[in-house]
Design a protein around this motif. Structure first.
Motif, PDB file in Angstrom:
ATOM      1  N   THR A   1      11.705  -2.825   7.512  1.00  0.00           N
ATOM      2  CA  THR A   1      12.939  -2.795   8.366  1.00  0.00           C
ATOM      3  C   THR A   1      13.555  -1.178   7.968  1.00  0.00           C
ATOM      4  OG1 THR A   1      13.185  -5.108   8.168  1.00  0.00           O
ATOM      5  CG2 THR A   1      15.226  -3.854   8.701  1.00  0.00           C
ATOM      6  N   VAL A   2      13.567  -0.859   6.784  1.00  0.00           N
ATOM      7  CA  VAL A   2      13.981   0.411   6.368  1.00  0.00           C
ATOM      8  C   VAL A   2      12.913   1.590   7.085  1.00  0.00           C
ATOM      9  CG1 VAL A   2      13.814   2.105   4.813  1.00  0.00           C
ATOM     10  CG2 VAL A   2      14.706  -0.223   4.024  1.00  0.00           C
ATOM     11  N   ASN A   3      11.786   1.382   7.424  1.00  0.00           N
ATOM     12  CA  ASN A   3      11.003   2.265   8.304  1.00  0.00           C
ATOM     13  C   ASN A   3      11.352   2.279   9.546  1.00  0.00           C
ATOM     14  OD1 ASN A   3       8.049   3.909   7.419  1.00  0.00           O
ATOM     15  ND2 ASN A   3       8.732   2.318   5.988  1.00  0.00           N
ATOM     16  N   ALA A   4      11.912   1.056  10.088  1.00  0.00           N
ATOM     17  CA  ALA A   4      12.215   1.019  11.507  1.00  0.00           C
ATOM     18  C   ALA A   4      13.574   1.705  11.647  1.00  0.00           C
ATOM     19  CB  ALA A   4      12.261  -0.440  11.952  1.00  0.00           C
ATOM     20  N   LEU A   5      14.424   1.387  10.909  1.00  0.00           N
ATOM     21  CA  LEU A   5      15.778   2.170  10.953  1.00  0.00           C
ATOM     22  C   LEU A   5      15.971   3.638  10.760  1.00  0.00           C
ATOM     23  CD1 LEU A   5      18.077  -0.570   8.940  1.00  0.00           C
ATOM     24  CD2 LEU A   5      17.672  -0.378  11.339  1.00  0.00           C
ATOM     25  N   VAL A   6      14.814   4.157   9.763  1.00  0.00           N
ATOM     26  CA  VAL A   6      14.936   5.634   9.657  1.00  0.00           C
ATOM     27  C   VAL A   6      14.320   6.158  10.849  1.00  0.00           C
ATOM     28  CG1 VAL A   6      13.629   7.205   8.448  1.00  0.00           C
ATOM     29  CG2 VAL A   6      14.470   5.294   7.060  1.00  0.00           C
TER      30      VAL A   6
ATOM     31  N   GLU B   1       0.864  -1.343  -0.008  1.00  0.00           N
ATOM     32  CA  GLU B   1      -0.145  -0.022  -0.096  1.00  0.00           C
ATOM     33  C   GLU B   1       0.945   1.362   0.286  1.00  0.00           C
ATOM     34  OE1 GLU B   1      -3.005  -0.332   3.101  1.00  0.00           O
ATOM     35  OE2 GLU B   1      -3.008  -2.473   2.714  1.00  0.00           O
ATOM     36  N   LEU B   2       2.110   1.125   0.675  1.00  0.00           N
ATOM     37  CA  LEU B   2       2.897   2.354   0.584  1.00  0.00           C
ATOM     38  C   LEU B   2       3.919   2.455  -0.437  1.00  0.00           C
ATOM     39  CD1 LEU B   2       3.931   2.318   4.570  1.00  0.00           C
ATOM     40  CD2 LEU B   2       1.997   3.738   3.178  1.00  0.00           C
ATOM     41  N   VAL B   3       4.158   1.599  -1.456  1.00  0.00           N
ATOM     42  CA  VAL B   3       5.053   1.548  -2.266  1.00  0.00           C
ATOM     43  C   VAL B   3       5.105   2.765  -3.269  1.00  0.00           C
ATOM     44  CG1 VAL B   3       3.820   0.418  -4.365  1.00  0.00           C
ATOM     45  CG2 VAL B   3       6.168   0.227  -4.042  1.00  0.00           C
ATOM     46  N   ASP B   4       3.886   3.448  -3.402  1.00  0.00           N
ATOM     47  CA  ASP B   4       3.828   4.692  -4.331  1.00  0.00           C
ATOM     48  C   ASP B   4       3.941   5.951  -3.531  1.00  0.00           C
ATOM     49  OD1 ASP B   4       3.575   3.482  -6.722  1.00  0.00           O
ATOM     50  OD2 ASP B   4       1.477   3.224  -6.252  1.00  0.00           O
ATOM     51  N   ASP B   5       3.865   5.925  -2.168  1.00  0.00           N
ATOM     52  CA  ASP B   5       4.066   7.093  -1.232  1.00  0.00           C
ATOM     53  C   ASP B   5       5.499   7.505  -1.475  1.00  0.00           C
ATOM     54  OD1 ASP B   5       4.332   8.912   0.775  1.00  0.00           O
ATOM     55  OD2 ASP B   5       3.031   7.566   2.312  1.00  0.00           O
ATOM     56  N   PRO B   6       5.604   8.803  -1.709  1.00  0.00           N
ATOM     57  CA  PRO B   6       6.756   9.500  -1.815  1.00  0.00           C
ATOM     58  C   PRO B   6       7.577   9.543  -0.297  1.00  0.00           C
ATOM     59  CG  PRO B   6       5.138  11.272  -2.032  1.00  0.00           C
ATOM     60  CD  PRO B   6       4.738   9.928  -2.105  1.00  0.00           C
ATOM     61  N   LYS B   7       6.951   9.546   0.815  1.00  0.00           N
ATOM     62  CA  LYS B   7       7.700   9.399   2.296  1.00  0.00           C
ATOM     63  C   LYS B   7       7.352   8.163   2.757  1.00  0.00           C
ATOM     64  CE  LYS B   7       7.327  13.230   4.454  1.00  0.00           C
ATOM     65  NZ  LYS B   7       6.872  14.024   5.413  1.00  0.00           N
ATOM     66  N   ARG B   8       7.429   6.927   1.668  1.00  0.00           N
ATOM     67  CA  ARG B   8       6.942   5.949   2.329  1.00  0.00           C
ATOM     68  C   ARG B   8       8.243   5.111   3.314  1.00  0.00           C
ATOM     69  NH1 ARG B   8       8.484   5.330  -2.874  1.00  0.00           N
ATOM     70  NH2 ARG B   8      10.215   4.201  -3.389  1.00  0.00           N
ATOM     71  N   GLU B   9       9.248   5.590   3.271  1.00  0.00           N
ATOM     72  CA  GLU B   9      10.378   5.227   4.236  1.00  0.00           C
ATOM     73  C   GLU B   9      10.331   6.066   5.638  1.00  0.00           C
ATOM     74  OE1 GLU B   9      11.277   6.613   1.348  1.00  0.00           O
ATOM     75  OE2 GLU B   9      12.404   5.159   0.298  1.00  0.00           O
TER      76      GLU B   9
ATOM     77  N   ASP C   1      24.673   1.210   7.046  1.00  0.00           N
ATOM     78  CA  ASP C   1      25.412   2.080   6.305  1.00  0.00           C
ATOM     79  C   ASP C   1      24.737   2.860   5.228  1.00  0.00           C
ATOM     80  OD1 ASP C   1      27.816   1.644   7.882  1.00  0.00           O
ATOM     81  OD2 ASP C   1      28.665   0.345   6.673  1.00  0.00           O
ATOM     82  N   LEU C   2      23.830   2.115   4.437  1.00  0.00           N
ATOM     83  CA  LEU C   2      23.142   2.404   3.088  1.00  0.00           C
ATOM     84  C   LEU C   2      22.063   3.542   4.107  1.00  0.00           C
ATOM     85  CD1 LEU C   2      22.780   2.568   0.310  1.00  0.00           C
ATOM     86  CD2 LEU C   2      21.045   0.617   0.739  1.00  0.00           C
ATOM     87  N   ILE C   3      21.426   3.255   5.099  1.00  0.00           N
ATOM     88  CA  ILE C   3      20.377   3.927   5.697  1.00  0.00           C
ATOM     89  C   ILE C   3      20.900   5.249   6.153  1.00  0.00           C
ATOM     90  CG2 ILE C   3      18.940   4.321   7.480  1.00  0.00           C
ATOM     91  CD1 ILE C   3      17.738   2.291   5.474  1.00  0.00           C
ATOM     92  N   LYS C   4      22.375   5.245   6.859  1.00  0.00           N
ATOM     93  CA  LYS C   4      22.988   6.337   7.424  1.00  0.00           C
ATOM     94  C   LYS C   4      23.158   7.427   6.179  1.00  0.00           C
ATOM     95  CE  LYS C   4      26.349   6.142  10.170  1.00  0.00           C
ATOM     96  NZ  LYS C   4      26.407   6.976  11.530  1.00  0.00           N
ATOM     97  N   THR C   5      23.643   6.748   5.022  1.00  0.00           N
ATOM     98  CA  THR C   5      23.996   7.768   3.979  1.00  0.00           C
ATOM     99  C   THR C   5      23.012   8.258   3.237  1.00  0.00           C
ATOM    100  OG1 THR C   5      25.828   6.259   3.526  1.00  0.00           O
ATOM    101  CG2 THR C   5      25.194   7.640   1.779  1.00  0.00           C
ATOM    102  N   LYS C   6      21.732   7.673   3.055  1.00  0.00           N
ATOM    103  CA  LYS C   6      20.657   8.248   2.301  1.00  0.00           C
ATOM    104  C   LYS C   6      19.555   8.656   3.268  1.00  0.00           C
ATOM    105  CE  LYS C   6      22.276   6.296  -1.633  1.00  0.00           C
ATOM    106  NZ  LYS C   6      22.701   7.018  -2.845  1.00  0.00           N
ATOM    107  N   LEU C   7      19.289   8.165   4.341  1.00  0.00           N
ATOM    108  CA  LEU C   7      18.110   8.284   4.978  1.00  0.00           C
ATOM    109  C   LEU C   7      17.956   8.854   6.523  1.00  0.00           C
ATOM    110  CD1 LEU C   7      16.011   5.429   3.606  1.00  0.00           C
ATOM    111  CD2 LEU C   7      15.599   7.522   2.897  1.00  0.00           C
TER     112      LEU C   7
END
Length: 254
Positions: free
Chosen positions: A133-138, A96-104, A165-171
């Motif tokens: 998991t990405v939502n949790a880490l953000v 359901e969130l795949v098209d949400d621009p703020k999904r993370e 590391d990727l989450i730190k760099t991007k989000l």
């Protein structure tokens, strides 16, 4: 402002939910205000703490904007511990969130305004590197990584570290590693000692001093809907998680 900690490892069966439930409960016994967010569609953290996982609205309803997270918190047997349950509906949130621009950022938005009411918020992540998991880490300040004392667990840790590391760099540039906790430790097993030595050499003080042993009472307690501290407070499992809670509290005071 409370500290938000994701309990994460993409490998299943490493003691992730066991650690989330029992560390949260041990901190609550120490009169820290704790919120446990069950963010795994399997809902094992919910049932393991005595809350019915399909008994009504849960974190899915907060993620989709149907409910405020404050209305979803359930009381537990421990005065200072609340839980936001999960259900199988949570699988649908990713689609359901795949098209949400703020999904993370959806979980982070859900927790805004809540963290100030707690000392700790633990997010029990699913055993995969998914949008959940990405939502949790953000949303988190730090990540606690349970690591089973077996060879393949060592191989898998590089994947979660790359994700962090990727989450730190991007989000989420402020995301830190809270620590690595060794679980299911069998002192009779030479490999367990070898894994412990390797982790301590490689990660130094990022590895918690406390080691969680293999323990029958720890394995039994979820089937009774209780953290081990309420099931058998004298068991090695309960004593280990109380020691881990103490270590976490002291590390936050440095």
């Amino acid at each position: 402002m409370g500290k938000i900690i994701s309990v994460a490892n993409q490998k299943g069966g490493v003691g992730k939910t066991t650690t989330a439930v029992n560390l949260a409960a041990s901190l609550a016994v120490a009169e820290r205000k704790v919120l446990l967010v069950d963010f795994d569609p399997q809902g094992n953290a919910s049932s393991g703490i005595g809350v019915e996982k399909n008994g009504g609205p849960g974190i899915y309803n907060a993620m989709t904007g149907e409910e405020e997270i404050g209305t979803l918190m359930k009381d537990t047997e421990l005065r200072y511990l609340k839980v936001v349950p999960a259900s199988i509906d949570l699988i649908g949130a990713e689609v359901e969130l795949v098209d949400d621009p703020k999904r993370e950022y959806r979980l982070k938005e859900c927790l805004t305004g809540v963290a100030e009411h707690f000392d700790y918020i633990f997010i029990d992540c699913p055993p995969s590197l998914s949008l959940l998991t990405v939502n949790a880490l953000v949303a988190s300040n730090s990540v606690l990584i349970p690591l089973q004392c077996e060879y393949y667990a060592l191989e898998g840790i590089s994947q979660i570290l790359r994700t962090i590391d990727l989450i730190k760099t991007k989000l989420n540039p402020s995301l830190e590693i809270e620590g690595i906790v060794l679980t299911m430790f069998d002192s009779r097993n030479n490999l367990a000692h070898q894994v412990e030595d390797d982790i301590r050499k490689h990660f130094g003080n990022k590895a918690f001093k406390t080691v969680i042993p293999r323990n029958v009472r720890l394995s039994e307690s979820p089937s009774f809907g209780k953290p081990v501290i309420l099931y058998d407070v004298q068991s090695r499992g309960a004593l280990s998680y109380m020691e881990l809670a103490k270590e976490l509290i002291l590390s936050g005071q440095k």
